[in-house]
Design an enzyme around this catalytic site. Structure first.
Site, PDB file in Angstrom:
ATOM      1  CB  CYS A   6      -0.936   0.018   1.205  1.00 18.52           C
ATOM      2  SG  CYS A   6      -2.014  -1.405   1.267  1.00 18.52           S
ATOM      3  CG  ASN A  43      -6.606  -0.907   1.250  1.00 20.31           C
ATOM      4  OD1 ASN A  43      -5.875  -0.469   0.362  1.00 20.31           O
ATOM      5  ND2 ASN A  43      -6.138  -1.411   2.374  1.00 20.31           N
ATOM      6  CG  HIS A  54      -3.217   3.427   2.106  1.00 26.19           C
ATOM      7  ND1 HIS A  54      -3.617   3.044   0.851  1.00 26.19           N
ATOM      8  CD2 HIS A  54      -3.376   2.342   2.907  1.00 26.19           C
ATOM      9  CE1 HIS A  54      -3.982   1.772   0.891  1.00 26.19           C
ATOM     10  NE2 HIS A  54      -3.860   1.323   2.124  1.00 26.19           N
TER      11      HIS A  54
END
Ligand code: UT7
Length: 326
Positions: free
Chosen positions: A114, A283, A253
């Site tokens: 990520c 996500n 994020h």
């Protein structure tokens, strides 16, 4: 030689198919209320059967190159941040290079889950600052729907597919003012895809053990993410020589709304300054921060001269932050 480096063009692509929380509840024992209140997610995008990570990446890249007013012949290096490559070898970046019709320029993947987009930006920045290259294409692209375990409700509800891209290049002033990168491999077990590599090669046994799917200790990752992202954010702000109040927009994020709320609270930045899209896309790992950056700029949340803060956290564990003057 050290040149200032900034964002010359931005672009993103999201697969058409929208999967709602109610759709997910038809597959695993979950419900819209749990997903929304525990994560902030309402919908996510799912790639079509004939769309791979490289296809999403190419569409985002084409938009970013056009936005920069350049052609693919102006690009000197392609970096693809992904944890869901088309295949283990060759890199997705090589597949993107040929699909873009780019010349035989350098192309490689960046593996930082990520945090991959922020890592990619910092890697690309070095080549431009040093004068080695003029334009670096940094892409964050993922098809997570193919590595999540659709029998595991604690993870499959969280992720989505998408891609974003930027063209980095030299700028007269402003641009990337400070960066922070870090990793803690001692926490590798908290979030991983254990199978399919050399440690656990694909076999009937590994498939039966579902080792080729993503595993996460969500509670532990949550705690590390809050601390890691807020520390990285504050350090990047300090290194940029500005105070937190100067930040016009935080682009974090997008894993979980509750993580983002805790991060900005610890960093002393009000939620109104945070760009959010976790409710729409879930996500998207390496694609999350870059798609959010693209949307924040498009919606006028980041204007010329503004200070923006990028901050990300993911498997590794890895983290990264950057302060950019737009
Ligand atoms: O991108 C960077 C990496 N990822 C992250 O940053 C994610 C970090 N972690 C998180 O976002 C959160 O930890 C989760 C959203 C994954 C989980 O939220 P939580 O508040 O930590 O929930 P939990 O895991 O403690 O589970 C609470 C309860 C459990 O039931 P019991 O044991 O209390 O009866 C779970 O079984 O919720 C249950 N549960 C669910 N219920 C309905 C877990 N998943 C679900 C679900 N639907 N999908």
């Amino acid at each position: 030689m050290s040149r200032a480096v900034g964002f010359k063009g931005l672009g993103f692509y999201l697969p058409e198919r929208i999967m709602t929380n109610d759709d997910v509840a038809k597959i695993v024992d979950t419900n819209d209320e749990w997903i929304r209140t525990r994560t902030g997610i309402s919908t996510r995008r799912i790639a079509a059967a004939n769309e791979n990570t490289s296809d999403l990446a190419v569409k985002a890249a084409q938009a970013a190159i056009a936005d920069a007013g350049l052609t693919v012949n102006d690009i000197d290096l392609i970096l693809v941040a992904t944890m869901t490559p088309d295949m283990p070898c060759p890199s997705t970046a090589c597949l993107v290079q040929t699909k873009l019709g780019a010349p035989t320029i350098a192309a490689t993947d960046v593996s930082a889950a990520c945090s991959g987009f922020v890592y990619g930006v910092v890697v690309g920045q070095q080549f431009i600052a040093s004068g080695t290259y003029n334009h670096v294409l940094v892409i964050g692209a993922e098809v997570l729907s193919r590595v999540v375990d659709w029998q595991d409700r604690s993870t499959c509800v969280l992720f989505g597919d998408g891609a974003g891209a930027v063209v980095l290049g030299p700028v007269e002033s402003g641009g990337i003012l400070s960066t922070v990168l870090g990793a803690n491999g001692a926490q590798a077990d908290l979030l991983k895809v254990p199978g399919g590599g050399t440690a656990q090669p694909t076999s009937l046994a590994s498939i039966e053990a579902r080792a080729h799917y993503l595993k996460m200790n969500g509670g532990e990752v949550f705690k590390h993410a809050v601390r890691g992202m807020s520390d990285a954010a504050l350090l990047a702000i300090k290194k940029a020589g500005i105070s937190p109040e100067k930040i016009a927009c935080v682009v974090p994020h997008q894993a979980n709304i509750r993580i983002i709320q805790s991060v900005v609270e610890r960093a002393g930045i009000p939620m109104e300054k945070v760009y959010l899209n976790v409710h729409r896309y879930g996500n998207m790992s390496a694609a999350s921060t870059v798609v959010a950056l693209c949307e924040a700029v498009k919606e006028g949340r980041i204007k010329k001269g503004d200070y923006a803060l990028l901050v990300a956290f993911g498997a590794g564990l890895t983290w990264g932050a950057a302060v950019v003057q737009w």
